[in-house]
Design a protein around this motif. Sequence first.
Motif, PDB file in Angstrom:
ATOM      1  N   PRO A 163       0.806  -1.229   0.000  1.00 16.67           N
ATOM      2  CA  PRO A 163       0.000   0.000   0.000  1.00 16.67           C
ATOM      3  C   PRO A 163       0.835   1.274   0.000  1.00 16.67           C
ATOM      4  CG  PRO A 163      -0.078  -1.061   2.140  1.00 16.67           C
ATOM      5  CD  PRO A 163       0.566  -2.025   1.216  1.00 16.67           C
ATOM      6  N   LEU A 164       1.983   1.262   0.691  1.00 14.48           N
ATOM      7  CA  LEU A 164       2.826   2.451   0.684  1.00 14.48           C
ATOM      8  C   LEU A 164       3.381   2.734  -0.706  1.00 14.48           C
ATOM      9  CD1 LEU A 164       4.828   2.124   4.038  1.00 14.48           C
ATOM     10  CD2 LEU A 164       2.910   3.636   3.519  1.00 14.48           C
ATOM     11  N   ALA A 165       3.781   1.663  -1.414  1.00 14.00           N
ATOM     12  CA  ALA A 165       4.262   1.838  -2.785  1.00 14.00           C
ATOM     13  C   ALA A 165       3.145   2.369  -3.687  1.00 14.00           C
ATOM     14  CB  ALA A 165       4.797   0.513  -3.324  1.00 14.00           C
ATOM     15  N   LEU A 166       1.919   1.907  -3.423  1.00 14.92           N
ATOM     16  CA  LEU A 166       0.783   2.381  -4.216  1.00 14.92           C
ATOM     17  C   LEU A 166       0.505   3.858  -3.960  1.00 14.92           C
ATOM     18  CD1 LEU A 166      -1.456   1.621  -6.189  1.00 14.92           C
ATOM     19  CD2 LEU A 166      -2.875   0.939  -4.231  1.00 14.92           C
ATOM     20  N   VAL A 167       0.616   4.294  -2.697  1.00 16.13           N
ATOM     21  CA  VAL A 167       0.413   5.705  -2.360  1.00 16.13           C
ATOM     22  C   VAL A 167       1.460   6.563  -3.063  1.00 16.13           C
ATOM     23  CG1 VAL A 167       0.498   7.394  -0.493  1.00 16.13           C
ATOM     24  CG2 VAL A 167      -0.709   5.242  -0.152  1.00 16.13           C
ATOM     25  N   VAL A 168       2.714   6.124  -3.024  1.00 14.05           N
ATOM     26  CA  VAL A 168       3.784   6.874  -3.686  1.00 14.05           C
ATOM     27  C   VAL A 168       3.538   6.944  -5.192  1.00 14.05           C
ATOM     28  CG1 VAL A 168       6.241   6.896  -4.204  1.00 14.05           C
ATOM     29  CG2 VAL A 168       5.470   6.348  -1.896  1.00 14.05           C
ATOM     30  N   MET A 169       3.139   5.809  -5.771  1.00  6.60           N
ATOM     31  CA  MET A 169       2.904   5.781  -7.207  1.00  6.60           C
ATOM     32  C   MET A 169       1.758   6.714  -7.606  1.00  6.60           C
ATOM     33  SD  MET A 169       1.973   2.511  -9.639  1.00  6.60           S
ATOM     34  CE  MET A 169       0.318   2.400  -8.959  1.00  6.60           C
ATOM     35  N   VAL A 170       0.667   6.697  -6.818  1.00  7.48           N
ATOM     36  CA  VAL A 170      -0.463   7.581  -7.113  1.00  7.48           C
ATOM     37  C   VAL A 170      -0.036   9.037  -6.990  1.00  7.48           C
ATOM     38  CG1 VAL A 170      -2.744   8.324  -6.318  1.00  7.48           C
ATOM     39  CG2 VAL A 170      -2.204   5.895  -6.460  1.00  7.48           C
ATOM     40  N   LEU A 216       1.602  19.068  -7.104  1.00  9.97           N
ATOM     41  CA  LEU A 216       1.666  18.209  -5.913  1.00  9.97           C
ATOM     42  C   LEU A 216       0.546  18.573  -4.940  1.00  9.97           C
ATOM     43  CD1 LEU A 216       3.147  16.089  -4.194  1.00  9.97           C
ATOM     44  CD2 LEU A 216       4.597  17.933  -3.310  1.00  9.97           C
ATOM     45  N   PHE A 217       0.267  19.875  -4.790  1.00 14.34           N
ATOM     46  CA  PHE A 217      -0.794  20.321  -3.898  1.00 14.34           C
ATOM     47  C   PHE A 217      -2.148  19.771  -4.345  1.00 14.34           C
ATOM     48  CE2 PHE A 217      -4.098  23.382  -2.719  1.00 14.34           C
ATOM     49  CZ  PHE A 217      -3.899  23.461  -1.349  1.00 14.34           C
ATOM     50  N   MET A 218      -2.409  19.795  -5.629  1.00 15.75           N
ATOM     51  CA  MET A 218      -3.658  19.250  -6.159  1.00 15.75           C
ATOM     52  C   MET A 218      -3.775  17.755  -5.866  1.00 15.75           C
ATOM     53  SD  MET A 218      -5.812  21.344  -7.740  1.00 15.75           S
ATOM     54  CE  MET A 218      -6.646  20.305  -8.934  1.00 15.75           C
ATOM     55  N   THR A 219      -2.656  17.046  -6.004  1.00 13.75           N
ATOM     56  CA  THR A 219      -2.672  15.599  -5.766  1.00 13.75           C
ATOM     57  C   THR A 219      -2.933  15.280  -4.294  1.00 13.75           C
ATOM     58  OG1 THR A 219      -1.064  15.314  -7.548  1.00 13.75           O
ATOM     59  CG2 THR A 219      -1.341  13.486  -6.024  1.00 13.75           C
ATOM     60  N   ILE A 220      -2.243  15.981  -3.393  1.00 18.25           N
ATOM     61  CA  ILE A 220      -2.378  15.701  -1.959  1.00 18.25           C
ATOM     62  C   ILE A 220      -3.774  16.048  -1.461  1.00 18.25           C
ATOM     63  CG2 ILE A 220      -1.523  16.289   0.334  1.00 18.25           C
ATOM     64  CD1 ILE A 220       0.352  14.539  -1.329  1.00 18.25           C
ATOM     65  N   THR A 221      -4.301  17.193  -1.877  1.00 22.01           N
ATOM     66  CA  THR A 221      -5.642  17.575  -1.432  1.00 22.01           C
ATOM     67  C   THR A 221      -6.706  16.634  -1.969  1.00 22.01           C
ATOM     68  OG1 THR A 221      -5.802  19.128  -3.306  1.00 22.01           O
ATOM     69  CG2 THR A 221      -5.060  20.006  -1.171  1.00 22.01           C
ATOM     70  N   SER A 255     -11.560  16.070 -19.197  1.00 22.44           N
ATOM     71  CA  SER A 255     -10.503  15.068 -19.018  1.00 22.44           C
ATOM     72  C   SER A 255      -9.810  15.226 -17.670  1.00 22.44           C
ATOM     73  CB  SER A 255      -9.471  15.187 -20.143  1.00 22.44           C
ATOM     74  OG  SER A 255      -8.906  16.493 -20.151  1.00 22.44           O
ATOM     75  N   GLY A 256      -9.669  16.467 -17.223  1.00 23.25           N
ATOM     76  CA  GLY A 256      -9.062  16.715 -15.914  1.00 23.25           C
ATOM     77  C   GLY A 256      -9.927  16.197 -14.784  1.00 23.25           C
ATOM     78  N   LYS A 257     -11.272  16.346 -14.944  1.00 25.80           N
ATOM     79  CA  LYS A 257     -12.169  15.837 -13.910  1.00 25.80           C
ATOM     80  C   LYS A 257     -12.139  14.308 -13.848  1.00 25.80           C
ATOM     81  CE  LYS A 257     -15.229  19.859 -14.134  1.00 25.80           C
ATOM     82  NZ  LYS A 257     -16.578  20.340 -14.475  1.00 25.80           N
ATOM     83  N   ILE A 258     -12.085  13.674 -15.014  1.00 31.07           N
ATOM     84  CA  ILE A 258     -11.995  12.203 -15.045  1.00 31.07           C
ATOM     85  C   ILE A 258     -10.684  11.743 -14.398  1.00 31.07           C
ATOM     86  CG2 ILE A 258     -11.793  10.200 -16.567  1.00 31.07           C
ATOM     87  CD1 ILE A 258     -13.663  11.666 -18.510  1.00 31.07           C
ATOM     88  N   PHE A 259      -9.591  12.459 -14.693  1.00 33.71           N
ATOM     89  CA  PHE A 259      -8.296  12.128 -14.102  1.00 33.71           C
ATOM     90  C   PHE A 259      -8.341  12.301 -12.582  1.00 33.71           C
ATOM     91  CE2 PHE A 259      -4.060  13.522 -12.676  1.00 33.71           C
ATOM     92  CZ  PHE A 259      -3.320  12.411 -13.031  1.00 33.71           C
ATOM     93  N   THR A 260      -9.029  13.359 -12.113  1.00 34.16           N
ATOM     94  CA  THR A 260      -9.145  13.600 -10.678  1.00 34.16           C
ATOM     95  C   THR A 260      -9.941  12.494  -9.990  1.00 34.16           C
ATOM     96  OG1 THR A 260      -9.000  15.997 -11.017  1.00 34.16           O
ATOM     97  CG2 THR A 260      -9.952  15.230  -8.927  1.00 34.16           C
TER      98      THR A 260
END
Length: 346
Positions: free
Chosen positions: A22-29, A52-57, A73-78
């Motif tokens: 799971p930690l590797a998955l969190v890093v990968m995401v 990075l801020f967008m990803t963490i939030t 496309s950005g919403k689908i990615f989010t």
Amino acid sequence: MKPLSGRLFESSRYQRAKLLIPLALVVMVTVVGTLGYKWLGKTQGASWLDSLFMTITTISTIGYGEIIALDASGKIFTIFIALTGIGSLFYSFTVIIENLLSSRLIDPWGERRMQHEIKKLKDHIIIAGLGRVGRQAAMELHEAKMPFVVVDSNSESLQLASQQGYLLIAGDATHDSVLEMAGVSSARGLIATTGDDASNLYIVLSARALNPKLYIVSRALDEFSIPKIIRAGADRAISPYAIGGRRLAHLILSPACVDFFDNVMKKGEEKFSLESITVGAASPLRGKCISSLTLLRETGANVLVLVRENEVIPNPDSSTVVQVGDQLLALGTVEQLDRLENLLAG
């Protein structure tokens, strides 16, 4: 059945391997999300910090708002980042909690922490068996601030030792490996207090073989077992019943003497204490007559008895010469006895 240390090692290795996924998955995401938002916001001048801020939030469900404007496309990615990121985070927390709980269940007495502390001990005492006699011995050593390790396999005794904050080893003291875990090679002494003379005999044999210099005292339920335990390697073997009977008789014959010795033999008190102090090889007093020494004036402690090998010399006269290895039984306060010990040890 595998020993506890082996099960702890296998469990720890399994839990670490399980936690890596799971930690590797969190890093990968996090990496994928940062790269994706950087690409989505390239026309908006988005920085790496914005991405990075967008990803963490997103994966932490904080949701401060969109720094980078998103199209379809950005919403689908989010949505993809939110589902995988939140899932991996919750999975990581679950594995961490499971690891903590399983470690506590497998190692309820904190053996790994105990072993780390025991490895640092030197000149400590090992108490093999925490029954009624062993508990009293542990209380006396604890009050005297003498480091010691309890060895027992009984769950009630281990629970009591854990509640009192004693260092403990969960195991059978008749096994060499258990005594080695208790630091027998660097120990000062061992007290064998199990409720079985045969077990005490095995403990004495094992301890003497592992550390020939160890001072060993053993309990003996049967007085006929005392010579056998002595021959096995114990320095002293005593019967609690015989001692209890003599003490009861002495309380009738001379109660004041018993009370006096109870007070002076109790360690950790500011009252007068009776201490046995050995003359060291570096002592400046070796080879000198008692008459030429001013121990009482210099330390305040009063020397009552001199013990040389098996000879006991009460009130040593002025012609007695102090030798290396002599033991002086002195009476005084804790500070006075400390001064005398420093002087005699050199």
